[in-house]
Design a protein around this motif. Structure first.
Motif, PDB file in Angstrom:
ATOM      1  N   ASP A  65      43.029   4.594  39.341  1.00 44.79           N
ATOM      2  CA  ASP A  65      41.919   5.475  38.988  1.00 44.79           C
ATOM      3  C   ASP A  65      42.278   6.934  39.269  1.00 44.79           C
ATOM      4  OD1 ASP A  65      39.357   5.997  38.001  1.00 44.79           O
ATOM      5  OD2 ASP A  65      38.544   6.112  40.032  1.00 44.79           O
ATOM      6  N   TRP A 115      44.494   8.130  36.413  1.00 42.77           N
ATOM      7  CA  TRP A 115      43.763   8.475  35.186  1.00 42.77           C
ATOM      8  C   TRP A 115      43.032   9.807  35.348  1.00 42.77           C
ATOM      9  CZ3 TRP A 115      46.838   5.581  33.283  1.00 42.77           C
ATOM     10  CH2 TRP A 115      46.946   4.214  33.493  1.00 42.77           C
ATOM     11  N   LYS A 146      41.372   0.250  36.646  1.00 36.17           N
ATOM     12  CA  LYS A 146      41.171   1.372  37.552  1.00 36.17           C
ATOM     13  C   LYS A 146      41.265   0.973  39.019  1.00 36.17           C
ATOM     14  CE  LYS A 146      38.193   4.189  34.573  1.00 36.17           C
ATOM     15  NZ  LYS A 146      36.899   4.938  34.494  1.00 36.17           N
TER      16      LYS A 146
END
Length: 394
Positions: free
Chosen positions: A162, A165, A274
């Motif tokens: 996560d 990203w 994630k």
């Protein structure tokens, strides 16, 4: 009476003429026999001479053949030695180029982590530095056993997907600005937007169970560009049973979502994309990011340079070995980089990257690394195949 008796006793007496004829015949026969013997002797000598000549010719041919074979062997040995010397020189050059490329990559990573670009002087280094994501690093104690006693050996560094990203959030919205020098004197900032090209996540099932993460493999692919060939043919050396997630992009570039938005869309169907930690991923886990140009500041007259686009390859896993850090606690300022280990390009303009020797060695090394990864893991990569057919490496 006496004369008659004397002639009677000599009734076998040959007259002189007959005796001469007989003697002549004997002499003629002996002469013919002598001539025949002479002819036979001459024939024997001729045959012996011919045999000697033939034997000498055979020996000469054999000797010449041995000389030819020896010269051929020496020539082959010389050629082999020359090939070995050339291979050794090439190997030395390749090793030197790899060392230089690795040093350049390490310098790019250090510059990306520190934010110091003063040592980055070439366009390709700036490109690699700009698109190298720097993730918030986390640490966990990594004990080692000495007999029955557990000793603190350091801190294991990892990150959450996560957090990775999140690194692409701003780039997906505004683009990643790469400072380029065009034609040797024109300084511009070229912006590239990232899109997800391919991702494969491999996880040890035991780790997944320990983490309580859903370990059901999900493979997703959009097929609007072309029918997809089988991805199970010659799959990665890592067991396909450990492939927890796979995605390949087939949309046309202008129809693709930015990477952050795409991950968010995928997470709605596979939330674990994630949740994983880098230390939970197997070494075969990786991501390929496609970078497409959007705009340039200043725009300038040569907008055709905006056509160049790139593919970057990044490893997603981090080793589970002990790190060198010995101070506890997760430093909120600590960062870890996901360096570019492979690179390919499409419609590259020499005005964007006027390659020098050092640029060429680094770009060749990155392209060969990408090619070696694809071939070794038998990955079907649509974007890479398109770049390979229609574009070129640096």
């Amino acid at each position: 009476m006496s004369d008659s008796r004397n002639r009677g006793n000599e009734r076998f007496y040959s007259p002189p003429a007959a005796r001469r004829r007989q003697q002549h015949l004997v002499m003629h026969r002996e002469q013919r026999e002598a001539e025949l013997m002479f002819l036979q002797h001459q024939q024997y000598i001729h045959q012996h001479h011919q045999q000697q000549l033939h034997l000498t010719a055979m020996m000469r041919l054999q000797y010449e053949e041995e000389l030819r074979q020896q010269r051929l062997f020496l020539l082959q040995q010389a050629q082999l030695h020359e090939q070995q010397m050339m291979a050794a020189r090439r190997e030395t050059q390749v090793q030197a180029a790899e060392v230089e490329a690795e040093d350049s990559r390490s310098e790019v990573v250090e510059s990306a982590l520190s934010g110091d670009s003063s040592r980055i002087t070439t366009n390709i280094d700036r490109l690699v530095q700009t698109v190298t994501p720097c993730v918030q690093a986390r640490f966990q104690p990594q004990p080692r056993r000495n007999g029955q006693e557990l000793l603190e050996a350091g801190l294991n560094q990892y990150y959450y997907l996560d957090d990775l990203w999140e690194c692409f959030r701003e780039w997906s919205a505004y683009g990643a600005g790469v400072e380029l020098t065009l034609n040797g004197n024109e300084n511009v900032t070229q912006y590239y937007v990232p899109s997800l090209s391919l991702i494969q996540l491999y996880v040890d099932p035991a780790t997944s169970r320990n983490l309580g993460i859903n370990a059901i493999s999900q493979r997703m692919s959009e097929m609007t560009m072309a029918p997809r060939t089988s991805t199970s043919t010659g799959e990665s050396s890592q067991s396909r049973e450990n492939l927890i997630f796979e995605y390949q992009e087939h949309e046309l570039p202008h129809q693709r979502m930015p990477l952050f938005d795409k991950i968010s869309a995928l997470a709605s169907e596979f939330a674990d994309i994630k949740k994983y930690r880098s230390c939970d991923l197997l070494p075969s886990s990786w991501i390929s990011v496609a970078w497409y140009p959007i705009y340039r500041i200043p725009t300038g007259p040569s907008l055709k340079n905006l056509e160049a686009c790139f593919l970057t390859f990044h490893h997603l896993s981090t080793p589970s070995t002990s790190g060198s850090r010995s101070t506890g606690g997760a430093s909120t300022s600590s960062k870890m980089a996901l360096p570019v280990f492979g690179l390919a390009s499409y419609k590259l303009s020499s005005a964007i990257l006027p390659l020098q020797d050092s640029d060429q060695r680094l770009s060749d090394s990155l392209f060969e690394s990408a090619k070696e990864w694809i071939e070794r893991h038998h990955v079907y990569h649509p974007d890479y195949n398109f770049f390979l057919r229609n574009g070129k490496s640096f």
